[in-house]
Design an enzyme around this catalytic site. Structure first.
Site, PDB file in Angstrom:
ATOM      1  N   ASP A  12       0.917  -1.271   0.121  1.00 28.96           N
ATOM      2  CA  ASP A  12      -0.024   0.085  -0.663  1.00 28.96           C
ATOM      3  C   ASP A  12       1.320   1.191   0.087  1.00 28.96           C
ATOM      4  OD1 ASP A  12      -2.290   1.608  -0.057  1.00 28.96           O
ATOM      5  OD2 ASP A  12      -2.189   1.390   2.502  1.00 28.96           O
ATOM      6  N   GLU A  76      -0.770  -1.423  -4.663  1.00 32.97           N
ATOM      7  CA  GLU A  76      -2.636  -0.317  -4.979  1.00 32.97           C
ATOM      8  C   GLU A  76      -1.898   0.021  -5.998  1.00 32.97           C
ATOM      9  OE1 GLU A  76      -5.258   0.890  -1.892  1.00 32.97           O
ATOM     10  OE2 GLU A  76      -3.683   2.259  -2.045  1.00 32.97           O
ATOM     11  N   ASP A 150      -2.725   1.484   7.710  1.00 31.73           N
ATOM     12  CA  ASP A 150      -1.933   0.392   6.262  1.00 31.73           C
ATOM     13  C   ASP A 150      -1.116  -0.659   6.038  1.00 31.73           C
ATOM     14  OD1 ASP A 150      -0.999   3.637   5.088  1.00 31.73           O
ATOM     15  OD2 ASP A 150      -1.545   3.981   7.816  1.00 31.73           O
TER      16      ASP A 150
END
Length: 176
Positions: A12, A76, A150
């Protein structure tokens, strides 16, 4: 010949916090190999320049790859909100470094849209951070939701990639 179950690294991206989660796809179900965040190192004064943070991020990721030895990775995809366009630019810097380091390590990479990860984990593409944390906790049999968010997001990215058959390595799924 496979000497261990497949490992997938989920990332992420961010410059202040980059979440990561490496899961191993064991026959008994997915298990966490390592998960955490890379944090911006704060000095005694103002935050370091973006270029310095990118070098720090590259070094952190290179060390993580060496420790966890992932077989593939998922990152991501870029998300931009019309109210905060600068966020997308900053995240793009981090994503570029991440994609470069994964490529240098010869790790196959896929990019997953945030809504796809949310839908995969929580059955709808607008799931909250708390819903993703709960879904990851249940999927991995953890005693508590991963924190910060996260970390849960990175583990959700890895789990979503593991569930997508089109991302699987044919050599790992073929019969001997």
């Amino acid at each position: 010949m496979i000497d261990r179950p497949e490992r997938i690294l989920g990332i992420d991206p961010g410059l202040r916090l980059t979440g990561y989660g490496c899961v191993e796809l064991a026959p008994s179900g997915p298990a966490v190999v390592e998960a955490g965040v890379f944090r911006l190192v704060r000095g005694s004064g103002s935050p370091p320049p973006v270029a310095d943070r990118l070098v720090e991020l590259a070094d952190d990721l290179r060390d993580l790859i060496g420790r966890t030895r992932p077989d593939r990775a998922a990152v991501e995809g870029l998300f931009a909100h019309y109210r905060h366009p600068a966020t997308a630019v900053v995240m793009a810097h981090a994503r570029g470094v991440i994609l470069l380091e994964l490529r240098r390590a010869s790790i196959p990479v896929t990019e997953l849209k945030p809504a796809e990860v949310k839908k995969s984990m929580a059955a709808h593409g607008a799931a909250s951070k708390a819903q993703i944390q709960q879904a990851v906790m249940h999927a991995l049999g953890l005693p508590a939701p991963p924190s910060p968010a996260d970390v849960a997001d990175a583990l959700a990215i890895a789990l979503t990639a593991s569930a997508r058959s089109d991302l699987a390595d044919p050599a790992r799924t073929a019969d001997p």
